[in-house]
Structures are given as structure tokens and as C-alpha cells.
Design a protein around this motif. Structure first.
Motif, short mmCIF file in Angstrom:
data_model
loop_
_atom_site.label_atom_id
_atom_site.label_comp_id
_atom_site.label_asym_id
_atom_site.label_seq_id
_atom_site.Cartn_x
_atom_site.Cartn_y
_atom_site.Cartn_z
N GLY A 208 9.92 -7.58 -7.09
CA GLY A 208 9.77 -8.12 -8.44
C GLY A 208 9.43 -7.13 -9.53
O GLY A 208 9.19 -7.53 -10.68
N ARG A 209 9.41 -5.84 -9.21
CA ARG A 209 9.16 -4.85 -10.27
C ARG A 209 9.60 -3.47 -9.79
O ARG A 209 9.75 -3.25 -8.57
CB ARG A 209 7.68 -4.81 -10.65
N VAL A 210 9.77 -2.58 -10.75
CA VAL A 210 10.10 -1.18 -10.46
C VAL A 210 8.81 -0.45 -10.08
O VAL A 210 7.73 -0.80 -10.56
CB VAL A 210 10.78 -0.57 -11.71
N ALA A 211 8.92 0.57 -9.22
CA ALA A 211 7.72 1.27 -8.72
C ALA A 211 7.08 2.17 -9.78
O ALA A 211 7.72 2.61 -10.72
CB ALA A 211 8.12 2.15 -7.52
N THR A 212 5.80 2.43 -9.55
CA THR A 212 5.10 3.51 -10.26
C THR A 212 4.99 4.68 -9.28
O THR A 212 5.14 4.48 -8.06
CB THR A 212 3.68 3.08 -10.66
N PRO A 213 4.68 5.89 -9.77
CA PRO A 213 4.48 7.01 -8.84
C PRO A 213 3.38 6.69 -7.81
O PRO A 213 3.49 7.11 -6.65
CB PRO A 213 4.06 8.16 -9.78
N ALA A 214 2.38 5.93 -8.21
CA ALA A 214 1.30 5.59 -7.26
C ALA A 214 1.81 4.72 -6.11
O ALA A 214 1.25 4.73 -5.01
CB ALA A 214 0.16 4.88 -8.00
N ASP A 215 2.89 3.95 -6.35
CA ASP A 215 3.46 3.12 -5.27
C ASP A 215 4.14 3.97 -4.21
O ASP A 215 4.12 3.62 -3.02
CB ASP A 215 4.52 2.16 -5.84
N VAL A 216 4.79 5.06 -4.62
CA VAL A 216 5.57 5.84 -3.64
C VAL A 216 4.80 7.02 -3.05
O VAL A 216 5.14 7.51 -1.97
CB VAL A 216 6.93 6.33 -4.23
N ALA A 217 3.74 7.45 -3.73
CA ALA A 217 2.98 8.62 -3.24
C ALA A 217 2.48 8.44 -1.80
O ALA A 217 2.51 9.40 -1.01
CB ALA A 217 1.81 8.90 -4.19
N PRO A 218 2.01 7.23 -1.40
CA PRO A 218 1.51 7.10 -0.02
C PRO A 218 2.55 7.43 1.05
O PRO A 218 2.19 7.81 2.17
CB PRO A 218 1.09 5.63 0.06
N ALA A 219 3.84 7.30 0.74
CA ALA A 219 4.87 7.64 1.73
C ALA A 219 4.83 9.14 2.03
O ALA A 219 4.99 9.57 3.18
CB ALA A 219 6.25 7.23 1.22
N TYR A 220 4.62 9.94 1.01
CA TYR A 220 4.52 11.40 1.20
C TYR A 220 3.26 11.73 2.02
O TYR A 220 3.31 12.56 2.95
CB TYR A 220 4.45 12.13 -0.15
N LEU A 221 2.15 11.07 1.68
CA LEU A 221 0.90 11.36 2.39
C LEU A 221 1.00 10.93 3.86
O LEU A 221 0.50 11.61 4.75
CB LEU A 221 -0.29 10.66 1.70
N TYR A 222 1.67 9.81 4.08
CA TYR A 222 1.85 9.32 5.46
C TYR A 222 2.63 10.36 6.30
O TYR A 222 2.26 10.66 7.44
CB TYR A 222 2.61 7.99 5.43
N LEU A 223 3.68 10.92 5.70
CA LEU A 223 4.50 11.90 6.44
C LEU A 223 3.73 13.20 6.70
O LEU A 223 3.98 13.88 7.69
CB LEU A 223 5.81 12.17 5.69
N MET A 224 2.80 13.53 5.82
CA MET A 224 1.95 14.71 6.07
C MET A 224 0.97 14.41 7.22
O MET A 224 0.72 15.27 8.06
CB MET A 224 1.12 15.04 4.81
N GLN A 225 0.45 13.20 7.23
CA GLN A 225 -0.65 12.88 8.14
C GLN A 225 -0.21 12.47 9.54
O GLN A 225 -0.93 12.70 10.50
CB GLN A 225 -1.50 11.75 7.55
N ASN A 226 0.96 11.84 9.64
CA ASN A 226 1.38 11.33 10.95
C ASN A 226 2.07 12.44 11.74
O ASN A 226 3.22 12.82 11.45
CB ASN A 226 2.31 10.13 10.80
N GLU A 227 1.38 12.96 12.73
CA GLU A 227 1.87 14.14 13.45
C GLU A 227 3.03 13.82 14.40
O GLU A 227 3.52 14.70 15.10
CB GLU A 227 0.69 14.78 14.20
#
Ligand SMILES: NC(=O)c1ccc[n+]([C@@H]2O[C@H](COP(=O)([O-])OP(=O)(O)OC[C@H]3O[C@@H](n4cnc5c(N)ncnc54)[C@H](OP(=O)(O)O)[C@@H]3O)[C@@H](O)[C@H]2O)c1
Length: 243
Positions: A208-227
Motif C-alpha cells: 500500500g505504499r512506496v518504501a523509505t530507505p529505512a524500510d529497505v536498510a534492514p535487508a542489507y544489515l541482515y545479509l551482513m549478519q547472517n553468516e
């Protein structure tokens, strides 16, 4: 998942848009962040906005220039994770009207730039580290006409990551593919018309809406953290690929 507290993260493109969101989220997780862009003024302004959140420094470098990329990693020193979100508005010419100089500049910056980042990052990326590059919805929903080049380049990133994940193992290499994100790039491309575009897209997509940078940032952090994540492309588009 591994913690980001105390880790050093380089965000190429961190002075604006998606990269700024990644930098802010990384700082919030306790990481030290190096933001990178071409404009020293933009880096300074972004650094001020981020300063209260933690330890952030800026390095002015053009990822399309190999000497700049080499200097970036020499300056930043040993680090734990690279996120590359940098990019400029893509070519949008119908194929028969293609401006080849513009296309070459785009490919040089976005794709050749990513190759140079990967090449030089390996000199100082610590064991257990990762690289995350940015693709996008244009590979799945190319704008017609004019979407062929951006679609080809965005699509190539998944295969870039798969090959590098094998070659550089155990260093992990992944891709984030966002849908539309409300960033400064849209202001540059369509100006005030952005509001209408976003209302229309927001009404179409499942969330129902377009993303903000805060919506997509966790995907980058997840890929850094998940070994256990490597060679993978995460789509984070609010269901935009489904409509
Ligand atoms: N926004 C979206 O809807 C969306 C959706 C899917 C994918 N994407 C992709 O995500 C990437 C980032 O988009 P965005 O919306 O965050 O853009 P943005 O707000 O314009 O931010 C781009 C960032 O990249 C930096 N940059 C650009 N060219 C560079 C270069 N050659 N070397 C170093 N830094 C450079 C810019 O700083 P300087 O100008 O100072 O260099 C800025 O920090 C783009 O590749 C875009 O295609 C965006």
C-alpha cells in the motif's frame, strides 16, 4: 546472527537515499560507518545528520575511478562489511535513440564500479566479512520503452554475486533488489511529479505504499549478519514484482 556492534562498515553511496538509510541503521546497531560518495559537500551534510547516532566518517571517491577506489580502501583500513548502493539515474532512451556515451558512463559507474569495489575491497576486508551490492525492480519490471539497459545491468548483479560468492569464499557476496524507494534520486529524475507516481504505485502494490530507505536498510544489515547467506539476491519491494 553475528552482531554489528563494533564492526566497521563501508557504505558506498551513503551520503544519500538507500545508502544513507543503511548507514543510519548500521550506526544504530553499534557499528562504525564510513560513508562514500563523489561530493565532499554531500558527505559533510550527511555526516552531520548521522553524527548523533555514532561514529561516522566520510571519504570522497568516485567508484568509476580505480585510483579513487584504491585510495578509499587504503584510507578506510581494515573493515568488516561493504554495502554498495551508489548509482545515478539510469538511461531511459528507447533503444533506437540510445545515447551511447550516456550508456557507457552508466555501465562504467554501476557495473564496472562494482567490479573495482570488489577487487580492491579484498585487500582490507577482514575474515568473516561480506559485500552487498544493489540491484533493483527495473530488472523485473523494466520501464517500457527505455528500460533495456537498466534492466540488463540490474539483472547482471545476481550473477555477479553468485560467481564472486564462489571465488571469494568464505567471504560472502549478496545482492539487495529494492522496489521503488523514496529517495533523492527520484527528486532528480521527476521532481514534484514524484508524489503522483508514488501515490499511484502505492495504490497498486500489496503493502500500500512506496518504501523509505529505512524500510529497505534492514535487508542489507541482515545479509551482513547472517553468516549462512551468500550468492543470494533478496527482493524487498512490498510485493511490487507481483503486480
Ligand atoms: N530509489 C529507488 O527507487 C531505487 C530502486 C531500486 C534500485 N535503486 C538503485 O539503488 C541505487 C541507489 O539509489 P538511491 O535512490 O539511493 O540514489 P541517491 O539517493 O541518488 O543516492 C546515490 C548515492 O550514490 C552516490 N554515488 C553516485 N554515483 C557515485 C559514484 N560514481 N561513486 C561514488 N558514489 C556515487 C551519491 O553521492 P554523489 O552524488 O555525491 O556521488 C549518493 O550518495 C541506484 O543504483 C539505484 O538505481 C534505487
Amino acid at each position: 546472527m553475528a552482531t554489528l556492534a563494533g564492526k566497521k562498515i563501508i557504505v558506498v553511496g551513503g551520503s544519500s537515499g538507500i545508502g544513507f538509510g543503511v548507514a543510519a541503521a548500521a550506526l544504530e546497531s553499534g557499528a562504525e560507518v564510513v560513508i562514500v560518495g563523489r561530493s565532499a559537500d554531500k558527505l559533510k551534510a550527511a555526516g552531520k545528520r548521522l553524527a548523533g547516532a555514532g561514529r561516522v566518517t566520510g571519504v570522497a571517491a568516485d567508484m568509476a575511478n580505480e585510483a579513487d577506489v584504491a585510495r578509499l580502501f587504503d584510507t578506510a583500513g581494515a573493515f568488516d562489511h561493504l554495502a554498495a548502493t551508489a548509482g545515478t539515474p539510469p538511461p531511459n532512451f528507447p533503444i533506437v535513440e540510445t545515447d551511447m556515451a550516456f550508456v557507457r558512463q552508466f555501465v562504467d559507474s554501476k557495473l564496472v564500479g562494482a567490479v573495482m569495489l570488489a577487487k580492491h575491497a579484498m585487500r582490507t576486508l577482514k575474515a568473516g566479512g561480506s559485500m552487498t551490492f544493489t540491484s533493483g525492480i527495473n530488472k523485473d519490471r523494466p520501464p517500457i520503452p527505455g528500460g533495456s539497459v537498466v534492466s540488463a545491468i540490474a539483472g547482471s548483479f545476481s550473477y555477479f554475486a553468485r560467481a564472486l560468492a564462489l571465488e571469494l569464499a568464505p567471504t560472502r557476496v549478496n545482492i539487495v533488489s529494492p522496489g521503488w524507494v523514496d529517495t533523492e534520486m527520484w527528486d532528480e529524475i521527476v521532481g514534484q511529479a514524484k508524489v503522483g507516481y508514488f501515490d499511484q504505485m502505492g495504490a497498486r502494490i500489496p503493502v500500500g505504499r512506496v518504501a523509505t530507505p529505512a524500510d529497505v536498510a534492514p535487508a542489507y544489515l541482515y545479509l551482513m549478519q547472517n553468516e549462512f547467506m551468500t550468492g543470494e539476491t533478496i527482493h524487498i519491494d512490498g510485493g511490487q514484482r507481483l503486480v
